[in-house]
Scaffold this active site. Structure first.
Site, mmCIF file in Angstrom:
data_model
loop_
_atom_site.group_PDB
_atom_site.id
_atom_site.type_symbol
_atom_site.label_atom_id
_atom_site.label_comp_id
_atom_site.label_asym_id
_atom_site.label_seq_id
_atom_site.Cartn_x
_atom_site.Cartn_y
_atom_site.Cartn_z
ATOM 1 N N THR A 376 0.862 -1.160 0.000
ATOM 2 C CA THR A 376 0.000 0.000 0.000
ATOM 3 C C THR A 376 0.900 1.211 0.000
ATOM 4 O O THR A 376 2.098 1.073 0.199
ATOM 5 C CB THR A 376 -0.872 -0.061 1.267
ATOM 6 O OG1 THR A 376 -1.577 -1.279 1.206
ATOM 7 C CG2 THR A 376 -1.823 1.087 1.414
ATOM 8 N N THR A 394 -3.968 1.574 -2.420
ATOM 9 C CA THR A 394 -3.391 0.233 -2.397
ATOM 10 C C THR A 394 -3.836 -0.663 -3.532
ATOM 11 O O THR A 394 -4.908 -0.487 -4.096
ATOM 12 C CB THR A 394 -3.757 -0.461 -1.064
ATOM 13 O OG1 THR A 394 -3.029 -1.671 -0.933
ATOM 14 C CG2 THR A 394 -5.242 -0.761 -0.973
ATOM 15 N N ASN A 396 -3.274 -3.833 -2.452
ATOM 16 C CA ASN A 396 -3.156 -4.820 -1.380
ATOM 17 C C ASN A 396 -1.726 -5.371 -1.361
ATOM 18 O O ASN A 396 -0.846 -4.740 -0.826
ATOM 19 C CB ASN A 396 -4.198 -5.925 -1.451
ATOM 20 C CG ASN A 396 -4.239 -6.711 -0.144
ATOM 21 O OD1 ASN A 396 -3.848 -6.176 0.894
ATOM 22 N ND2 ASN A 396 -4.694 -7.941 -0.177
ATOM 23 N N ASP A 418 -8.770 -9.156 1.569
ATOM 24 C CA ASP A 418 -9.097 -8.404 2.791
ATOM 25 C C ASP A 418 -10.469 -8.780 3.355
ATOM 26 O O ASP A 418 -10.806 -8.399 4.472
ATOM 27 C CB ASP A 418 -9.045 -6.892 2.530
ATOM 28 C CG ASP A 418 -7.631 -6.332 2.697
ATOM 29 O OD1 ASP A 418 -6.748 -7.063 3.173
ATOM 30 O OD2 ASP A 418 -7.419 -5.159 2.341
ATOM 31 N N SER A 448 -7.581 -1.597 6.723
ATOM 32 C CA SER A 448 -6.895 -1.019 7.886
ATOM 33 C C SER A 448 -6.291 0.349 7.558
ATOM 34 O O SER A 448 -5.643 0.956 8.409
ATOM 35 C CB SER A 448 -5.762 -1.938 8.347
ATOM 36 O OG SER A 448 -6.260 -3.198 8.673
ATOM 37 N N GLY A 468 1.187 -1.058 5.260
ATOM 38 C CA GLY A 468 1.625 -2.074 6.224
ATOM 39 C C GLY A 468 0.543 -3.039 6.649
ATOM 40 O O GLY A 468 0.678 -3.701 7.680
ATOM 41 N N GLY A 469 -0.547 -3.131 5.865
ATOM 42 C CA GLY A 469 -1.605 -4.100 6.175
ATOM 43 C C GLY A 469 -2.118 -3.892 7.592
ATOM 44 O O GLY A 469 -2.418 -2.768 7.999
HETATM 45 O O1 DON Z 1 -6.701 -2.129 3.038
HETATM 46 C C1 DON Z 1 -5.903 -2.748 3.730
HETATM 47 O O2 DON Z 1 -5.939 -2.756 4.942
HETATM 48 C C2 DON Z 1 -4.793 -3.526 3.059
HETATM 49 N N1 DON Z 1 -5.195 -3.934 1.751
HETATM 50 C C3 DON Z 1 -3.557 -2.701 3.044
HETATM 51 C C4 DON Z 1 -2.383 -3.412 2.407
HETATM 52 C C5 DON Z 1 -1.067 -2.839 2.765
HETATM 53 O O3 DON Z 1 -0.944 -1.927 3.518
HETATM 54 C C6 DON Z 1 0.105 -3.525 2.193
HETATM 55 N N2 DON Z 1 1.320 -2.846 2.545
HETATM 56 N N3 DON Z 1 2.285 -3.241 3.005
#
Ligand code: DON
Length: 565
Positions: A376, A394, A396, A418, A448, A468-469
């Site tokens: 992201t 993102t 993802n 997700d 997130s 950072g998911g």
């Molecule tokens: O929307 C979300 O929470 C995830 N798809 C975000 C993914 C993300 O931050 C990947 N990065 N390292």
């Protein structure tokens, strides 16, 4: 050495105004920290930040710059910048209004609850991660046009630099070369047509990446607006790509996609107001819970990275993520008790079983009970007028589904992962969920992403955020605590080592350089600590309330770079 040199350059150029900024895609450098008088942009790539700063200098406001920066990122940072994904924009306008634009992807009409389960009911998580079936209906282009309501310059001007970067090419960084080489096998396996990202010999820093098909798609968007993506040639190419790879996105899914303006989450924390993203991001609610749970403890006195402060924050994280897993999902589909989840009394009651010096347990701590019922990218911008924008966007995973739309040259997301593909089965970030985040046609998957602003006396003080998911929310939480409570500078606040707890698995992740003495103290309290590489890639801008000077910092964990004037 390079780093020192950069700092030197930054100090020399501090507070200068550039008469005319030109973007040179073949020679550019990373500026980690700048101090400027008027407007600043910080994003994951120097060229994208430069594009945003140029738009500000040309009279655009922060929204104009956010649109142009996102479009540039879709070209120069293909791992996460995108037109085939989705995102959230949070803003505070100079007239005092807060805005939140939701352009999260949606499940296609043909999606179904058990689409990633085999006949025995087991989750086949690869299907929600790799290739065509992993993609949600992209939201970014609709989001950019929804944002135009607050912009000043014509869209044609905002998209022009991105088209040029795609058509004439740009020089890639060492990190990009490494990532492209690592993904080569997947690009080959998951694509039906040749892509700009694959070539015979390995990529290296300094090579030029040309994306003619992407330039063509961007030109269609320039000429036809959102219809240049959601209808006509681009839509036909997406659907043809789906047919070649067993995907399910249809022409109707694309034509019907709409971004939504939502009411921004805004809550007080001491003398500040935190403005951030509502559902379908879990970020805003969880952040409000986290800050509400620690607010009444003397955390500043305990000190930055002290075992006491870190433990308190971990226990707040455990409780917020338990609630996330149980209650949160797309508000257009599920009833989420937002008021109750963020109620001060509820948050205080959640911390009643917190025992200082002793690790809690995720077997005991479940979601609260009510009587009824990694890639992201983030960008932050503040302009000379006091408008502030935070955008997290993102695909993802890094390069999303790794599937490029043949003939259109852009990567599709793998955002379907997700969703909770099956109750209790962790997604790629180890997050679990249940009914609230189950798959349904047209539903938005829970996110997130937490683009966030801090206001003081209704004036913007910080714009910040990170990828950072699952770690996004806890990283934003720490950056806020680092600045507002522990008194760190903006630069220190994003760069100091981070930690993370997400209820399940019941462990604390810490970055490799997290202080050993705190790790040992936490272990003695009974915490299981796991070391890991980088947590997030944060961007931050601070606006001095008195002088209005801007201090913009990009995370040292990546190619992140600041630009301004
Ligand atoms: O929307 C979300 O929470 C995830 N798809 C975000 C993914 C993300 O931050 C990947 N990065 N390292």
């Amino acid at each position: 050495m390079r780093f020192l040199l950069t700092i030197g350059v930054v100090i020399c150029t501090a507070y200068t105004t550039y008469a005319q900024r030109t973007i040179d895609p073949y020679h550019y450098s990373i500026e980690k920290n700048i101090r400027v008088a008027k407007g600043a942009v910080v994003s994951a790539h120097p060229l994208a930040s430069e594009v945003g700063a140029m738009i500000l200098e040309q009279g655009g406001n922060a929204v104009d710059a956010a649109i142009a920066t996102q479009l540039a990122l879709a070209v120069v940072y293909p791992g996460a910048g995108n037109i085939g994904g989705g995102g959230f924009l949070v803003g505070h306008l100079k007239n005092g209004k807060n805005i939140a634009i939701d352009y999260r992807e949606k499940a296609p009409a043909k999606a179904s609850r058990n689409m990633y389960l085999d006949s025995a009911g087991n989750a086949i998580t690869q299907l929600s991660l790799d290739g065509h079936l992993a993609a949600g209906v992209p939201g970014t282009v609709a989001g950019l046009f929804a944002s135009m309501k607050y912009a000043r310059l014509p869209f044609k001007k905002l998209i022009a630099p991105a088209i040029e970067l795609a058509a004439k090419g740009y020089v890639i960084t060492a990190a990009e070369a490494r990532d492209l080489n690592e993904a080569k096998e997947q690009f080959i396996r998951l694509n039906t047509a040749p892509t700009a990202f694959v070539r015979e010999e390995p990529w290296k820093a300094g090579d030029t990446l040309f994306q003619p098909e992407l330039a063509h798609t961007l030109a269609l968007i320039r000429d036809k607006g959102a219809a240049g993506f959601y209808q006509g040639e681009t839509a036909a190419n997406i659907v043809a790509e789906m047919k070649r790879g067993n995907g399910i996105i249809t022409l109707a899914d694309l034509k019907n996609y709409q971004a939504k303006e939502r009411q921004a989450v805004a809550f007080p924390y001491k003398k500040y107001t935190i403005v951030t993203m509502p559902l379908p991001s879990s970020g805003g609610i969880c952040l409000q819970q986290l800050m509400g749970m620690v607010e009444n403890y003397p955390i500043a006195k305990w000190g930055f990275h002290s075992p006491e402060a870190v433990q308190l924050m971990i226990e707040a994280e455990r409780r917020a993520y338990a609630d996330r897993a149980n209650f949160l999902g797309d508000p257009d589909f599920v009833k989420v008790p937002v008021k109750r989840l963020t109620d001060k009394k509820y948050l205080a009651s959640r911390m009643q079983d917190f025992v200082p010096g002793k690790a809690g347990s995720s077997e005991i701590t479940k979601a609260g009970v009510f009587p009824e019922s990694e890639e992201t990218t983030h960008l932050s911008i503040i302009d000379a007028e006091g408008n502030a924008i935070a955008v997290t966007t993102t695909l993802n995973g890094h390069y999303g589904s790794r599937t490029v739309v043949g003939g259109s040259g852009f990567l599709l997301n793998n955002e379907m992962d997700d969703f909770s593909v099956k109750p209790g089965v962790p997604n790629m970030y180890g997050l679990v969920g249940n009914e609230a985040n189950a798959i349904a046609p047209h539903k938005r998957m829970l996110s997130s992403m937490t683009p966030t602003l801090v206001l003081e006396k209704n004036q913007v003080l910080y714009s910040l955020g990170t990828p950072g998911g699952s770690t996004i929310i806890t990283s934003v939480f720490q950056t806020l605590m680092n600045t507002l409570e522990f008194g760190l500078t903006a630069e220190e606040a994003i760069n100091k080592p981070k930690f993370h707890h997400q209820w399940l698995p019941d462990q604390v992740m810490v970055e490799n350089d997290f202080p050993e003495s705190t790790i040992r103290a936490l272990e003695q309290m009974g915490y299981k600590i796991t070391k890991r590489g980088a947590i997030g890639r944060s961007e931050i801008i601070k606006r001095d309330p008195k002088t209005k000077q801007l201090e913009a910092s990009g995370d040292h964990r990546g190619d992140d770079s600041a630009a301004g004037y």
